[in-house]
Design a protein around this motif. Structure first.
Motif, mmCIF file in Angstrom:
data_model
loop_
_atom_site.group_PDB
_atom_site.id
_atom_site.type_symbol
_atom_site.label_atom_id
_atom_site.label_comp_id
_atom_site.label_asym_id
_atom_site.label_seq_id
_atom_site.Cartn_x
_atom_site.Cartn_y
_atom_site.Cartn_z
ATOM 1 N N CYS A 1 7.330 56.591 30.261
ATOM 2 C CA CYS A 1 8.227 56.567 29.091
ATOM 3 C C CYS A 1 8.851 57.922 28.829
ATOM 4 N N ARG A 2 9.856 57.883 27.953
ATOM 5 C CA ARG A 2 10.350 59.127 27.379
ATOM 6 C C ARG A 2 9.258 59.622 26.434
ATOM 7 N N LEU A 3 8.998 60.926 26.450
ATOM 8 C CA LEU A 3 7.941 61.451 25.576
ATOM 9 C C LEU A 3 8.519 61.710 24.190
ATOM 10 N N GLU B 1 4.913 65.114 34.798
ATOM 11 C CA GLU B 1 6.044 65.411 33.921
ATOM 12 C C GLU B 1 7.318 65.349 34.756
ATOM 13 N N ALA B 2 7.840 64.150 34.891
ATOM 14 C CA ALA B 2 9.024 63.954 35.742
ATOM 15 C C ALA B 2 9.698 62.657 35.361
ATOM 16 N N TYR B 3 10.980 62.609 35.671
ATOM 17 C CA TYR B 3 11.678 61.327 35.611
ATOM 18 C C TYR B 3 11.743 60.842 37.047
ATOM 19 N N VAL C 1 23.922 56.354 36.434
ATOM 20 C CA VAL C 1 23.208 57.431 35.754
ATOM 21 C C VAL C 1 22.352 56.801 34.658
ATOM 22 N N LYS C 2 21.114 57.309 34.509
ATOM 23 C CA LYS C 2 20.208 56.662 33.564
ATOM 24 C C LYS C 2 19.256 57.660 32.928
ATOM 25 N N THR C 3 19.062 57.534 31.616
ATOM 26 C CA THR C 3 17.959 58.269 30.994
ATOM 27 C C THR C 3 16.962 57.319 30.330
ATOM 28 N N CYS D 1 13.212 46.526 21.954
ATOM 29 C CA CYS D 1 12.845 45.428 22.860
ATOM 30 C C CYS D 1 11.691 45.899 23.739
ATOM 31 N N GLY D 2 11.966 46.947 24.519
ATOM 32 C CA GLY D 2 10.986 47.388 25.505
ATOM 33 C C GLY D 2 11.245 46.628 26.795
ATOM 34 N N LEU D 3 11.287 47.367 27.875
ATOM 35 C CA LEU D 3 11.487 46.738 29.180
ATOM 36 C C LEU D 3 10.233 46.860 30.030
ATOM 37 N N ASN D 4 9.529 47.983 29.870
ATOM 38 C CA ASN D 4 8.375 48.215 30.738
ATOM 39 C C ASN D 4 7.283 47.164 30.591
ATOM 40 N N GLN D 5 7.140 46.582 29.395
ATOM 41 C CA GLN D 5 6.125 45.532 29.268
ATOM 42 C C GLN D 5 6.532 44.298 30.077
ATOM 43 N N MET D 6 7.850 44.074 30.192
ATOM 44 C CA MET D 6 8.302 42.931 31.010
ATOM 45 C C MET D 6 8.062 43.234 32.485
ATOM 46 N N TYR D 7 8.344 44.486 32.872
ATOM 47 C CA TYR D 7 8.104 44.862 34.262
ATOM 48 C C TYR D 7 6.617 44.705 34.579
ATOM 49 N N SER D 8 5.761 45.166 33.650
ATOM 50 C CA SER D 8 4.326 45.105 33.959
ATOM 51 C C SER D 8 3.844 43.661 34.040
ATOM 52 N N ILE E 1 22.499 46.907 19.116
ATOM 53 C CA ILE E 1 21.601 47.983 18.665
ATOM 54 C C ILE E 1 20.406 48.040 19.609
ATOM 55 N N HIS E 2 20.380 49.071 20.443
ATOM 56 C CA HIS E 2 19.227 49.293 21.324
ATOM 57 C C HIS E 2 18.209 50.183 20.636
ATOM 58 N N ASN E 3 18.686 51.021 19.722
ATOM 59 C CA ASN E 3 17.772 51.929 19.034
ATOM 60 C C ASN E 3 18.457 52.513 17.811
ATOM 61 N N ILE F 1 0.069 58.962 33.262
ATOM 62 C CA ILE F 1 1.268 58.937 32.417
ATOM 63 C C ILE F 1 2.393 59.666 33.147
ATOM 64 N N VAL F 2 3.543 58.994 33.246
ATOM 65 C CA VAL F 2 4.741 59.593 33.846
ATOM 66 C C VAL F 2 5.786 59.672 32.738
ATOM 67 N N GLY F 3 6.254 60.869 32.437
ATOM 68 C CA GLY F 3 7.246 60.955 31.366
ATOM 69 C C GLY F 3 7.789 62.353 31.186
ATOM 70 N N GLU G 1 7.970 60.380 19.818
ATOM 71 C CA GLU G 1 7.049 59.715 18.880
ATOM 72 C C GLU G 1 7.232 58.204 18.934
ATOM 73 N N GLN G 2 8.492 57.752 19.211
ATOM 74 C CA GLN G 2 8.747 56.299 19.276
ATOM 75 C C GLN G 2 7.734 55.612 20.184
ATOM 76 N N LYS G 3 7.393 56.270 21.281
ATOM 77 C CA LYS G 3 6.573 55.614 22.297
ATOM 78 C C LYS G 3 5.082 55.671 21.984
ATOM 79 N N ASP H 1 19.534 50.219 31.820
ATOM 80 C CA ASP H 1 19.117 48.983 32.498
ATOM 81 C C ASP H 1 19.955 47.802 31.995
ATOM 82 N N VAL H 2 20.120 47.752 30.666
ATOM 83 C CA VAL H 2 20.874 46.644 30.070
ATOM 84 C C VAL H 2 22.355 46.748 30.453
ATOM 85 N N ALA H 3 22.868 47.983 30.481
ATOM 86 C CA ALA H 3 24.297 48.172 30.752
ATOM 87 C C ALA H 3 24.651 47.860 32.201
HETATM 88 N N1 LIG Z 1 9.764 59.380 33.306
HETATM 89 C C1 LIG Z 1 10.351 58.256 33.738
HETATM 90 N N2 LIG Z 1 10.464 58.012 35.045
HETATM 91 C C2 LIG Z 1 11.051 56.881 35.492
HETATM 92 N N3 LIG Z 1 11.548 55.927 34.697
HETATM 93 C C3 LIG Z 1 11.461 56.120 33.381
HETATM 94 C C4 LIG Z 1 10.867 57.278 32.828
HETATM 95 N N4 LIG Z 1 10.931 57.204 31.480
HETATM 96 C C5 LIG Z 1 11.531 56.030 31.206
HETATM 97 N N5 LIG Z 1 11.857 55.385 32.348
HETATM 98 C C6 LIG Z 1 12.519 54.097 32.490
HETATM 99 O O1 LIG Z 1 13.459 53.955 31.440
HETATM 100 C C7 LIG Z 1 13.408 52.632 30.952
HETATM 101 C C8 LIG Z 1 12.864 52.665 29.544
HETATM 102 O O2 LIG Z 1 13.167 51.500 28.935
HETATM 103 P P1 LIG Z 1 12.583 51.052 27.520
HETATM 104 O O3 LIG Z 1 13.241 49.782 27.173
HETATM 105 O O4 LIG Z 1 11.117 50.973 27.632
HETATM 106 O O5 LIG Z 1 12.889 52.217 26.537
HETATM 107 P P2 LIG Z 1 14.101 53.057 25.859
HETATM 108 O O6 LIG Z 1 13.453 53.555 24.643
HETATM 109 O O7 LIG Z 1 14.645 54.056 26.790
HETATM 110 O O8 LIG Z 1 15.268 52.042 25.530
HETATM 111 C C9 LIG Z 1 15.898 51.557 24.318
HETATM 112 O O9 LIG Z 1 16.788 50.513 24.779
HETATM 113 C C10 LIG Z 1 16.123 49.501 25.508
HETATM 114 C C11 LIG Z 1 17.185 48.558 26.045
HETATM 115 O O10 LIG Z 1 17.714 47.741 25.060
HETATM 116 C C12 LIG Z 1 15.083 48.804 24.644
HETATM 117 O O11 LIG Z 1 14.371 47.901 25.464
HETATM 118 C C13 LIG Z 1 14.118 49.832 24.039
HETATM 119 O O12 LIG Z 1 13.224 49.199 23.152
HETATM 120 C C14 LIG Z 1 14.915 50.909 23.331
HETATM 121 O O13 LIG Z 1 14.052 51.900 22.765
HETATM 122 C C15 LIG Z 1 12.534 51.839 31.884
HETATM 123 O O14 LIG Z 1 13.297 51.301 32.915
HETATM 124 C C16 LIG Z 1 11.586 52.928 32.404
HETATM 125 O O15 LIG Z 1 10.993 52.618 33.616
#
Ligand SMILES: Nc1ncnc2c1ncn2[C@@H]1O[C@H](COP(=O)(O)OP(=O)(O)O[C@H]2O[C@H](CO)[C@@H](O)[C@H](O)[C@H]2O)[C@@H](O)[C@H]1O
Length: 512
Positions: free
Chosen positions: A320-322, A374-376, A25-27, A400-407, A181-183, A347-349, A324-326, A32-34
Motif C-alpha cells: 500500500c501507499r504508506l 520501501e519501494a513501489y 503511469v500509476k501511483t 473501494c480497495g482493490l488489493n482485497q479483491m486481488y488477494s 469519487i475514488h477518495n 509490507i511493501v510500500g 494513515e488511510q491504510k 487501475d480503474v482508469a
Molecule cells: N508499493 C507498492 N508497490 C506496488 N504496487 C502498489 C504499491 N502501493 C500501492 N500499489 C498498488 O496500487 C493500487 C492501490 O489500490 P487501492 O485501491 O488499494 O488504493 P488507493 O488508495 O491507491 O486508491 C483509491 O482509489 C481506488 C480506486 O477507485 C480505491 O479502490 C481506493 O479505495 C482508493 O483509496 C493497487 O493496485 C496496489 O497493488
C-alpha cells in the motif's frame, strides 16, 4: 441522463478524464480503474477516449504521435498557454483505447504530484490547466462526447467548465458529466491565485465551493456541477453522506443524494489471475493440489525475495501507499506483539517517511520475521498476493480497495476493517463462517486488529481444512468489470435512481 434520442444499445461516446492510467503511469488504485473501466466500456462497443497529463514518467511517451499542437486561450490572460496532444493507447482484446496525453511544461517534471513527499506548490494551477485542456482538445479534435467522465479532484473543474465556459458550445450541447469519487479525503483545495486559468471561478464568487474565503476546492466543484456523482462502492456512497465518512463534505454529498450512486470497482483479472500471472513463481488455480503446490512455491519465492527465512510458517502480506488511510497506525503499536508468534509479515510500500521509519526500525529488530520493502514494485506486489496466506488492509477508510479483491483471487485471505468497499467485498468468518472469505474487524483500534490477526492465526494453525475451505470461497468470488461497467452505463443513461433512498437508512446507523 443522456437526453439525445437513441436506443439503449446505441454506442456512447465517452471522454474519460483521469490524472493517471495503469500501463502508462500509476501511483495508486485510481490508475487501475482508469485503465480497466475504459477498456471494458470500449469492449462493450462504446467509443471511449481517455485524456491524461503526459508526465515525463509516462511509458511510451517518446513514441507518442502528436495529433494537435495548439494553445489554450483564456479570456483574462494576456498570453495563451501552448500545449500538444499526443496519442498513446491501451491495448485490449479488440480495438485499442485511444489515450490523449496533454503535453505541457506543467507536466514535464520528475514526478506526478510531489517530490520528497512535498506536493508541487502549483498543483492547483497544473490541474486547473489539465481540466481546461481536456475540454479544449475535445472541441478542437472534433470529439463530441455524450459523457465526460471525471475522476477525483484533479478533474473536478471539468463539470464546472461545462456549465460555465462551455454552456453554449455546440461541441458539448449533448454532453453530460459524471464525477467519480475514488477518495474524498483529497479535496484539491487551492488559493484563488492558482485559478488564473479559470476566470469564471474568480469573476463570480461561488461560496459553496470555498473552504474559506481564500480557498476553493476542486472536488467540491466536481460534486456540485456534475450531472451524476458516484462513489466506488455502495458502502462508501453511504459513508459520504455522514460527516465522518465524507471527510467533512457531508453537506455537499447530501445536496446531491438524488444523483449519487455507489458502483463497486471490478478486478482486472487480465492482470490479477494466479493461473496466468507472469510475475509469480508458479501459476496455480483453485483446485486443491494446484493451490497448495502453487502457494507453497510462491511463498518460498517471496521469502527469498524479501530476505526472510524459507520456512513453512503463516505469512501475512500488505502492499500500500504508506498513509494513515491504510491503517499503518493501527498495525504499528501491535506489530511486535503479533511477531511474538511463529509468523512472518511482509509490507511493501512507500509514502509517509515517519511511518516508513517506524516500519524500518521494527524490521531491523525482527529480521527473521518482518520484512519491510520501501519501494513501489508492481512485480513484488503480485508476488505478495500469491505468496502470502493472509493480506492485511486495516484501513481507517477505504472507498473501494482493490488489493482485497486481488488477494481473494489468489486465495490469500483478506483481514480488513469493515469500512467502505472492504465491507462490500469481504465476508467475515466470525459472522458467517459458511460463506466467509476473510476476516473483518470494526473498531478503529490496534487492539481490534490484533484480535483478528490472532484469530486468523488460530484458524491457520488449528483448522487447516477450514482455512482451505475459506481459500476456495475466496477464489470463487468474482468482481467482473463488465458488471460494474454495465452499472456505469445505466447511470450515464439515467436508467437508475440515485441511492438516496437506500442510503438514508444506512446513514442513520452510521451517524449513531
Ligand atoms: N508499493 C507498492 N508497490 C506496488 N504496487 C502498489 C504499491 N502501493 C500501492 N500499489 C498498488 O496500487 C493500487 C492501490 O489500490 P487501492 O485501491 O488499494 O488504493 P488507493 O488508495 O491507491 O486508491 C483509491 O482509489 C481506488 C480506486 O477507485 C480505491 O479502490 C481506493 O479505495 C482508493 O483509496 C493497487 O493496485 C496496489 O497493488
Amino acid at each position: 441522463m443522456v437526453t439525445r434520442k437513441k436506443s439503449k444499445q446505441a454506442p456512447l461516446k465517452v471522454l474519460f478524464v483521469a490524472s493517471e492510467v495503469e500501463g502508462l503511469v500509476k501511483t495508486g488504485g485510481l490508475a487501475d480503474v482508469a485503465k480497466a473501466l475504459p477498456v471494458t466500456l470500449q469492449a462493450m462497443g462504446h467509443d471511449v477516449r481517455v485524456v491524461m497529463p503526459l508526465y515525463r514518467k509516462v511509458a511510451g511517451r517518446e513514441q507518442a504521435r502528436t495529433v494537435l499542437e495548439t494553445e489554450l486561450f483564456v479570456s483574462s490572460q494576456p498570453q495563451p498557454v501552448g500545449y500538444q496532444v499526443k496519442t498513446l493507447s491501451l491495448e485490449t482484446d479488440s480495438d485499442p483505447v485511444t489515450v490523449y496525453g496533454v503535453d505541457a511544461p506543467y507536466f514535464d517534471r520528475p514526478e506526478l504530484y510531489a517530490e520528497n513527499n512535498q506536493a508541487y506548490a502549483d498543483n492547483g494551477e497544473r490541474f486547473a490547466f489539465f481540466s481546461a485542456a481536456a475540454l479544449d482538445l475535445c472541441d478542437k479534435l472534433g470529439f463530441q462526447p455524450d459523457v465526460v467522465h471525471c475522476n477525483d479532484w484533479h478533474t473536478g473543474l471539468v463539470p464546472f467548465l461545462l456549465r460555465t465556459r462551455y454552456a453554449d458550445a455546440p461541441c458539448f450541447a449533448q454532453t453530460k458529466s459524471v464525477m467519480t469519487i475514488h477518495n474524498a479525503v483529497f479535496k484539491g483545495v487551492f488559493n484563488y491565485d492558482q485559478y488564473s486559468l479559470i476566470p469564471e471561478l474568480i469573476q463570480q464568487r461561488y461560496v459553496q465551493l470555498e473552504m474559506d474565503p481564500a480557498h476553493v476546492s476542486m472536488l467540491k466543484a466536481g460534486v456540485a456541477y456534475a450531472d451524476k456523482v458516484n462513489a466506488v462502492s455502495p458502502n462508501y456512497a453511504a459513508e459520504l453522506l455522514t460527516e465522518l465518512g465524507s471527510h467533512g463534505m457531508a453537506a455537499d454529498f447530501t445536496a446531491r443524494a438524488d444523483d449519487l450512486y455507489g458502483i463497486i470497482n471490478g478486478c482486472d483479472y487480465s492482470d490479477w489471475n494466479p493461473e496466468t500471472d507472469p510475475y509469480i513463481k508458479q501459476n496455480f488455480k483453485a483446485g486443491k493440489v494446484s493451490l497448495s503446490r502453487g502457494k507453497k512455491a510462491c511463498k518460498r519465492d517471496l521469502q527469498q525475495q524479501v530476505d526472510l527465512p524459507v520456512a513453512d510458517v503463516p505469512l501475512y502480506g500488505m502492499v500500500c501507499r504508506l498513509t494513515e488511510q491504510k491503517g499503518i497506525h493501527y498495525l504499528l503499536p501491535i506489530l511486535k506483539d503479533f511477531l511474538v508468534n511463529d509468523v512472518q509479515v511482509v509490507i511493501v510500500g512507500t509514502g509517509d517517511p515517519a511511518l516508513a521509519g517506524a516500519l524500518r526500525e521494527i524490521s531491523q529488530q525482527y529480521p527473521d520475521k518482518f520484512a519491510f520493502v520501501e519501494a513501489y514494485n508492481n512485480a513484488l506486489a503480485h508476488c505478495v498476493e500469491a505468496g502470502a496466506d493472509f493480506f492485511m488492509m486495516p484501513s481507517e477508510f477505504e472507498p473501494c480497495g482493490l488489493n482485497q479483491m486481488y488477494s481473494l483471487a489468489y486465495g490469500t485471505l483478506p483481514i480488513v476493517r469493515g469500512v467502505g468497499g472492504l465491507k462490500d467485498t469481504v465476508i467475515d468468518y466470525d459472522q458467517t463462517p459458511q460463506v466467509a472469505t476473510g476476516f473483518i474487524f470494526e473498531a478503529p483500534t490496534p487492539e481490534a486488529l490484533l484480535i483478528k490477526l490472532q484469530r486468523s492465526l488460530l484458524l491457520y494453525c488449528q483448522q487447516p481444512q477450514e482455512f482451505k475451505r475459506l481459500q476456495q470461497n475466496a477464489m470463487a468470488c468474482k468482481f467482473e468489470w463488465r458488471e460494474s461497467a454495465e452499472q456505469y452505463i445505466r447511470m450515464y443513461l439515467g436508467e437508475e435512481q440515485g441511492v438516496r433512498a437506500s442510503v438514508i437508512s444506512n446513514t442513520e446507523s452510521l451517524n449513531a
